[in-house]
Motif scaffolding. Structure first.
Motif: not given
Ligand SMILES: [Zn+2]
Ligand SMILES: [Zn+2]
Ligand SMILES: [Zn+2]
Length: 257
Positions: A79-107
């Motif tokens: 979860p360092h910022a350089d690897h995580l903070h583009g998370i808001d840009d996932l909205r474009a894929f959710c919008w295009l796909q009209k679906a929730a996007l599964p994300v995977f990661g450790n605790t």
């Protein structure tokens, strides 16, 4: 025959990117496009699925550049910022796909997304104007998504236990300072390895050049590509020193196995 995998490096930069803001060093002022590095992220395509590794701070520009229009799942390393903070840009894929996007990661990843980006875990509204994510906590065991086996590679990033990932005979290990013995067992028979190489000297939470080369030789992938570099490392100068089978990555590099 092993699983065909196509990998695109979206970015091979460290947290600050190259050029570094305000820097006038030879790498930062270089006209070689391979010395322009956005924040670290990659796309793995296999078995009809498109996996995004991390949501780097430059995700929108990277997606535009690579015409990335569809993502099936996100595999987070840490979860360092350089690897995580583009998370808001996932909205474009959710919008295009009209679906929730599964994300995977450790605790650690799940804790950080839940506390820092809780708005991405709400139900969708009619506008799909926010990311709508389904958060999946994974351990170190291999798991399946869409018929594709994903093998987490547990590594240490300083004191943090984080994940690299292997799909077929391709593995991606960023932000690593130590690879535990048990994880080397998961790295046999690779066609391609993408590996952290932050800078010339070792860093408390990253491999430097010598450590990256030592690990790459031990793992013995047919092809090793160095990633997550600061402006201290110029593409030409570092490439000139690389032994056979090890090369310096750059934004937009595409590998098919
Ligand atoms: Zn990083
Ligand atoms: Zn510089
Ligand atoms: Zn990191």
């Amino acid at each position: 025959m092993s699983l065909p995998v196509e990998i695109t490096l979206l970015g091979v930069g460290s947290s600050g990117g190259t050029p570094a803001l305000g820097c006038t060093c030879a790498t930062c002022t270089s006209t070689n496009p391979k010395n322009k590095r956005t924040r670290a992220s990659a796309v793995f395509r296999a078995g009809g699925q498109t996996f995004l590794i991390d949501t780097g701070a430059d995700l929108r520009q990277q997606s535009m550049r690579e015409n990335l229009l569809h993502v099936d799942a996100v595999l987070y390393t840490h979860p360092h910022a350089d690897h995580l903070h583009g998370i808001d840009d996932l909205r474009a894929f959710c919008w295009l796909q009209k679906a929730a996007l599964p994300v995977f990661g450790n605790t650690l990843m799940v804790e950080h997304i839940s506390s820092r980006f809780s708005y991405t875990l709400l139900s969708p509204n009619n506008f799909w104007d926010k990311p709508v994510l389904t958060l999946n906590e994974i351990g170190d065991a291999p798991f399946e998504f869409g018929g594709v086996t994903i093998t987490p590679i547990p590594v240490l990033h300083g004191k943090w236990p984080i994940h690299g990932y292997r799909i077929g005979n391709a593995a991606y290990i960023t932000d690593v300072s130590e690879i535990p013995e048990a994880s080397f067992e998961r790295l046999h028979g690779l066609d391609v390895l993408f590996l952290d190489c932050l800078r010339e000297n070792p860093h408390p939470t990253h491999f430097g050049v010598e450590q990256a080369l030592t690990a790459a030789k031990r793992i013995g992938a047919k092809r090793t590509v160095l990633i997550h570099m600061t402006h201290e490392l110029s593409h030409e100068a570092l490439s000139a020193r690389m032994p056979a089978g090890i090369e310096v990555g750059y934004d937009g590099l595409r590998v098919e196995i």
